[in-house]
Each structure stands twice: as C-alpha cells, then as structure tokens.
Write a protein that holds these residues in place. Structure first.
Motif, PDB file in Angstrom:
ATOM      1  N   GLN A 181     -12.604  -1.732  -1.965  1.00  0.00           N
ATOM      2  CA  GLN A 181     -12.994  -0.385  -2.399  1.00  0.00           C
ATOM      3  C   GLN A 181     -13.963   0.250  -1.403  1.00  0.00           C
ATOM      4  N   ASP A 182     -14.904  -0.531  -0.888  1.00  0.00           N
ATOM      5  CA  ASP A 182     -15.842  -0.019   0.121  1.00  0.00           C
ATOM      6  C   ASP A 182     -15.105   0.397   1.388  1.00  0.00           C
ATOM      7  N   ALA A 183     -14.149  -0.429   1.830  1.00  0.00           N
ATOM      8  CA  ALA A 183     -13.363  -0.094   3.022  1.00  0.00           C
ATOM      9  C   ALA A 183     -12.545   1.170   2.777  1.00  0.00           C
ATOM     10  N   LEU A 184     -11.920   1.266   1.622  1.00  0.00           N
ATOM     11  CA  LEU A 184     -11.130   2.434   1.265  1.00  0.00           C
ATOM     12  C   LEU A 184     -11.999   3.694   1.295  1.00  0.00           C
ATOM     13  N   TYR A 185     -13.171   3.618   0.700  1.00  0.00           N
ATOM     14  CA  TYR A 185     -14.085   4.756   0.662  1.00  0.00           C
ATOM     15  C   TYR A 185     -14.500   5.175   2.075  1.00  0.00           C
ATOM     16  N   GLU A 186     -14.863   4.201   2.899  1.00  0.00           N
ATOM     17  CA  GLU A 186     -15.327   4.503   4.251  1.00  0.00           C
ATOM     18  C   GLU A 186     -14.210   5.127   5.093  1.00  0.00           C
TER      19      GLU A 186
ATOM     20  N   LYS B 181     -11.617   6.819   3.948  1.00  0.00           N
ATOM     21  CA  LYS B 181     -11.377   8.171   3.427  1.00  0.00           C
ATOM     22  C   LYS B 181     -12.438   9.143   3.932  1.00  0.00           C
ATOM     23  N   GLN B 182     -13.684   8.701   3.940  1.00  0.00           N
ATOM     24  CA  GLN B 182     -14.766   9.547   4.444  1.00  0.00           C
ATOM     25  C   GLN B 182     -14.549   9.879   5.913  1.00  0.00           C
ATOM     26  N   ASP B 183     -14.169   8.880   6.702  1.00  0.00           N
ATOM     27  CA  ASP B 183     -13.918   9.086   8.125  1.00  0.00           C
ATOM     28  C   ASP B 183     -12.765  10.062   8.326  1.00  0.00           C
ATOM     29  N   TRP B 184     -11.699   9.922   7.528  1.00  0.00           N
ATOM     30  CA  TRP B 184     -10.551  10.817   7.629  1.00  0.00           C
ATOM     31  C   TRP B 184     -10.966  12.256   7.340  1.00  0.00           C
ATOM     32  N   ARG B 185     -11.751  12.444   6.268  1.00  0.00           N
ATOM     33  CA  ARG B 185     -12.217  13.798   5.918  1.00  0.00           C
ATOM     34  C   ARG B 185     -13.054  14.401   7.041  1.00  0.00           C
ATOM     35  N   GLU B 186     -13.952  13.595   7.594  1.00  0.00           N
ATOM     36  CA  GLU B 186     -14.807  14.076   8.681  1.00  0.00           C
ATOM     37  C   GLU B 186     -13.960  14.471   9.897  1.00  0.00           C
ATOM     38  N   LYS B 187     -12.998  13.638  10.249  1.00  0.00           N
ATOM     39  CA  LYS B 187     -12.124  13.945  11.385  1.00  0.00           C
ATOM     40  C   LYS B 187     -11.296  15.207  11.116  1.00  0.00           C
TER      41      LYS B 187
ATOM     42  N   PRO C 205       0.831  -1.207   0.000  1.00  0.00           N
ATOM     43  CA  PRO C 205       0.000   0.000   0.000  1.00  0.00           C
ATOM     44  C   PRO C 205       0.866   1.258   0.000  1.00  0.00           C
ATOM     45  N   SER C 206       0.351   2.293  -0.627  1.00  0.00           N
ATOM     46  CA  SER C 206       1.131   3.520  -0.747  1.00  0.00           C
ATOM     47  C   SER C 206       0.741   4.570   0.283  1.00  0.00           C
ATOM     48  N   SER C 207      -0.232   4.244   1.139  1.00  0.00           N
ATOM     49  CA  SER C 207      -0.651   5.189   2.185  1.00  0.00           C
ATOM     50  C   SER C 207      -1.196   4.409   3.370  1.00  0.00           C
ATOM     51  N   ASN C 208      -1.324   5.116   4.488  1.00  0.00           N
ATOM     52  CA  ASN C 208      -1.899   4.459   5.658  1.00  0.00           C
ATOM     53  C   ASN C 208      -3.363   4.089   5.421  1.00  0.00           C
ATOM     54  N   ILE C 209      -4.046   4.833   4.599  1.00  0.00           N
ATOM     55  CA  ILE C 209      -5.454   4.534   4.302  1.00  0.00           C
ATOM     56  C   ILE C 209      -5.564   3.237   3.502  1.00  0.00           C
ATOM     57  N   GLU C 210      -4.702   3.068   2.497  1.00  0.00           N
ATOM     58  CA  GLU C 210      -4.698   1.820   1.729  1.00  0.00           C
ATOM     59  C   GLU C 210      -4.312   0.647   2.627  1.00  0.00           C
ATOM     60  N   ALA C 211      -3.358   0.862   3.525  1.00  0.00           N
ATOM     61  CA  ALA C 211      -2.936  -0.204   4.433  1.00  0.00           C
ATOM     62  C   ALA C 211      -4.082  -0.620   5.351  1.00  0.00           C
ATOM     63  N   LEU C 212      -4.825   0.344   5.885  1.00  0.00           N
ATOM     64  CA  LEU C 212      -5.955   0.021   6.760  1.00  0.00           C
ATOM     65  C   LEU C 212      -7.050  -0.737   6.012  1.00  0.00           C
ATOM     66  N   ALA C 213      -7.332  -0.320   4.777  1.00  0.00           N
ATOM     67  CA  ALA C 213      -8.347  -1.008   3.978  1.00  0.00           C
ATOM     68  C   ALA C 213      -7.915  -2.448   3.703  1.00  0.00           C
ATOM     69  N   LEU C 214      -6.639  -2.635   3.392  1.00  0.00           N
ATOM     70  CA  LEU C 214      -6.119  -3.981   3.149  1.00  0.00           C
ATOM     71  C   LEU C 214      -6.206  -4.832   4.409  1.00  0.00           C
ATOM     72  N   LEU C 215      -5.793  -4.289   5.553  1.00  0.00           N
ATOM     73  CA  LEU C 215      -5.883  -5.027   6.813  1.00  0.00           C
ATOM     74  C   LEU C 215      -7.324  -5.420   7.127  1.00  0.00           C
ATOM     75  N   TYR C 216      -8.238  -4.495   6.871  1.00  0.00           N
ATOM     76  CA  TYR C 216      -9.651  -4.781   7.121  1.00  0.00           C
ATOM     77  C   TYR C 216     -10.114  -5.984   6.296  1.00  0.00           C
TER      78      TYR C 216
END
Length: 63
Positions: A40-45, A47-53, A10-21
C-alpha cells in the motif's frame, strides 16, 4: 448472453510496479500485514509520483 467482466491483478501499470517493488524486498520475517502495508505504501508513493509528473508536464515532454 450475459456480459462477463474479468478482473485481473495487477490491473494497472501502477499496481504492477508496486507489486514488483515489494517482491524485490527482503520479506523474511515479515507478517502478511507488514507486506500489505509495504504494498500500500509503494502504491501510494507511485501514485503520488505519477500525479506530480503529470502536473509538471513530464509525460507530455517525454512523448
């Protein structure tokens, strides 16, 4: 000399988290397309959480 650009996954922590999930889900009987959708659903969710935070100052307040 040429510049060499290496791309990793993964090239980012977000991609890594989606992969782990996805890796921690029961994938038995899932098709590659279903696993792709799960990722893709995990990645989207995430990213949405990151934006909200970010918009709510979560990261600023937790430094």
């Amino acid at each position: 000399m040429e510049d060499i650009e290496l791309k990793t996954f993964p090239s980012s922590n977000i991609e890594a988290l989606a992969l782990l999930y996805v890796q921690n889900q029961d994938l038995k009987g899932k098709t590659p397309a279903e696993i792709h959708t799960m990722y893709q659903d995990a990645l989207y969710e995430i990213k949405q959480d990151w934006r909200e935070k970010r918009n709510n100052g979560y990261f600023r307040d937790h430094r």
